[in-house]
Motif scaffolding. Structure first.
Motif, PDB file in Angstrom:
ATOM      1  N   ARG A 168     -21.961  26.933   0.234  1.00  0.00           N
ATOM      2  CA  ARG A 168     -21.854  25.594   0.820  1.00  0.00           C
ATOM      3  C   ARG A 168     -22.177  24.519  -0.212  1.00  0.00           C
ATOM      4  N   TYR A 169     -23.147  24.819  -1.061  1.00  0.00           N
ATOM      5  CA  TYR A 169     -23.547  23.889  -2.118  1.00  0.00           C
ATOM      6  C   TYR A 169     -23.683  24.655  -3.426  1.00  0.00           C
ATOM      7  N   TYR A 192      -8.039  22.707  -1.792  1.00  0.00           N
ATOM      8  CA  TYR A 192      -8.003  21.250  -1.851  1.00  0.00           C
ATOM      9  C   TYR A 192      -9.339  20.755  -2.399  1.00  0.00           C
ATOM     10  N   GLN A 228     -11.647  17.119  -1.865  1.00  0.00           N
ATOM     11  CA  GLN A 228     -11.733  15.952  -0.994  1.00  0.00           C
ATOM     12  C   GLN A 228     -12.731  14.977  -1.581  1.00  0.00           C
ATOM     13  N   PRO A 287     -14.086  10.718  -1.502  1.00  0.00           N
ATOM     14  CA  PRO A 287     -14.039   9.471  -0.730  1.00  0.00           C
ATOM     15  C   PRO A 287     -12.935   8.539  -1.216  1.00  0.00           C
ATOM     16  N   LEU A 301      -9.845   9.073  -1.415  1.00  0.00           N
ATOM     17  CA  LEU A 301      -8.658   9.765  -1.946  1.00  0.00           C
ATOM     18  C   LEU A 301      -8.109  10.809  -0.978  1.00  0.00           C
ATOM     19  N   GLY A 302      -8.864  11.148   0.037  1.00  0.00           N
ATOM     20  CA  GLY A 302      -8.389  12.118   1.008  1.00  0.00           C
ATOM     21  C   GLY A 302      -8.350  13.530   0.458  1.00  0.00           C
ATOM     22  N   LEU A 303      -7.547  14.351   1.087  1.00  0.00           N
ATOM     23  CA  LEU A 303      -7.382  15.744   0.683  1.00  0.00           C
ATOM     24  C   LEU A 303      -6.270  15.841  -0.345  1.00  0.00           C
ATOM     25  N   MET A 328     -15.993  17.834  -3.030  1.00  0.00           N
ATOM     26  CA  MET A 328     -15.986  18.815  -1.944  1.00  0.00           C
ATOM     27  C   MET A 328     -14.705  19.622  -2.084  1.00  0.00           C
ATOM     28  N   LEU A 354     -12.262  22.463  -0.426  1.00  0.00           N
ATOM     29  CA  LEU A 354     -11.918  23.068   0.855  1.00  0.00           C
ATOM     30  C   LEU A 354     -10.824  24.105   0.668  1.00  0.00           C
ATOM     31  N   PHE A 405      -9.155  25.691   8.119  1.00  0.00           N
ATOM     32  CA  PHE A 405      -9.984  25.339   6.973  1.00  0.00           C
ATOM     33  C   PHE A 405     -11.310  26.078   6.988  1.00  0.00           C
ATOM     34  N   GLY A 406     -11.830  26.301   5.789  1.00  0.00           N
ATOM     35  CA  GLY A 406     -13.194  26.784   5.653  1.00  0.00           C
ATOM     36  C   GLY A 406     -14.170  25.624   5.758  1.00  0.00           C
ATOM     37  N   PRO A 407     -15.474  25.902   5.671  1.00  0.00           N
ATOM     38  CA  PRO A 407     -16.495  24.859   5.840  1.00  0.00           C
ATOM     39  C   PRO A 407     -16.667  23.960   4.618  1.00  0.00           C
ATOM     40  N   ARG A 460     -19.624  22.084  -1.562  1.00  0.00           N
ATOM     41  CA  ARG A 460     -19.954  20.837  -2.246  1.00  0.00           C
ATOM     42  C   ARG A 460     -20.411  21.200  -3.651  1.00  0.00           C
ATOM     43  N   ASN A 486     -19.519  12.565   2.548  1.00  0.00           N
ATOM     44  CA  ASN A 486     -19.118  11.183   2.304  1.00  0.00           C
ATOM     45  C   ASN A 486     -17.652  10.940   2.596  1.00  0.00           C
ATOM     46  N   GLY A 541     -15.715  21.495   7.574  1.00  0.00           N
ATOM     47  CA  GLY A 541     -14.298  21.486   7.264  1.00  0.00           C
ATOM     48  C   GLY A 541     -13.494  20.915   8.421  1.00  0.00           C
ATOM     49  N   LYS A 584      -5.079   9.716   4.879  1.00  0.00           N
ATOM     50  CA  LYS A 584      -6.421   9.470   4.354  1.00  0.00           C
ATOM     51  C   LYS A 584      -7.487   9.545   5.446  1.00  0.00           C
TER      52      LYS A 584
END
Lengths: 113, 111
Positions: free
Chosen positions: A9-10, A35, A37, A39, A41-43, A88, A90, A104-106, A109, B3, B43, B103
């Motif tokens: 997870r981290y 992917y 992810q 802030p 910029l999205g996926l 992040m 994914l 998706f997985g969790p 980070r 975030n 997710g 987005k």
């Protein structure tokens, strides 16, 4: 219950380290995706695979590679981690064909120091 | 992610209100669409999907509307609850297996 799992997870790594992110799905899906992810910029798609040992570049493959030796497992590799790869990550899987949802997985980070 | 909501348009509603979240998609040839919900630190989760040969589909408390003329998708959530607070984003199927994601919009529900 269908499931996509990610190994961590981290994760905190240092610049220049080789990093492995592992993803496993238990749904016998042909397609798997990585992917990132961020802030604003999205996926963004890094790489995907539509079959064992097959891989296709996504929108942002630079600095990454992938491995799919078994159908259920898709690994993302950062050959030499850099601070701009802090994000992040994914993983997702999807049955082949058009009208199928993507699971998706969790997320992992990753922080690169 | 934690975030993921930064820099996103935000919709703030009161508990019990109906919410409408909008999405403009890019490709007129897209034939399948999905709405996802992403809670902080998790997710994305599937909410509902719709094929391009439909203009409306209903689920439990959710409805998706598709307007192909203007390439617009909307998600309606009835009787919004605090547990609905999350980032919502749409995805369109442009190719055989790959989805393209919007987005996202952050939904904030006040008690």
């Amino acid at each position: 219950d269908v499931k996509v799992t990610q190994s961590s997870r981290y994760l905190v790594k240092r610049t220049g380290e080789k990093v492995f992110l592992e993803c496993v799905q238990d749904m016998d899906h042909e397609n798997m995706f990585w992917y990132r992810q961020d802030p604003g910029l999205g996926l963004r798609l890094i790489y995907f695979s539509y079959d064992v040992k097959m891989k296709e570049k996504g929108d942002i493959p630079e600095g990454y590679s992938v491995s799919r030796e078994k159908k259920e497992r898709f690994s993302l590799i950062l050959e030499s981690a850099s601070t701009n790869q802090t994000s992040m990550y994914l993983c997702a899987s999807r049955l082949g064909g058009t009208y199928n949802e993507q699971f998706f997985g969790p997320g992992t980070r990753l922080t690169v120091l | 992610g934690e975030n993921v909501g930064l820099h996103l348009p935000t919709l703030s509603v009161q508990e019990g209100d109906n919410s409408i979240i909008n999405c403009a998609y890019s490709n007129s040839a897209s034939d399948y669409f999905i709405w996802y919900k992403q809670e902080s630190g998790k997710g994305p989760q599937f909410i509902i999907d719709i094929r391009s040969n439909m203009d409306k589909r209903q689920g439990q408390r959710v409805t998706v509307l598709l307007n192909k003329t203007v390439k617009h998708l909307s998600l309606q959530i009835a009787a919004t609850q605090p547990g609905d607070s999350a980032v919502y984003f749409c995805a369109e199927n442009q190719g055989y297996s790959t989805l393209t994601f919007g987005k996202g919009t952050m939904l904030l529900v006040s008690p």
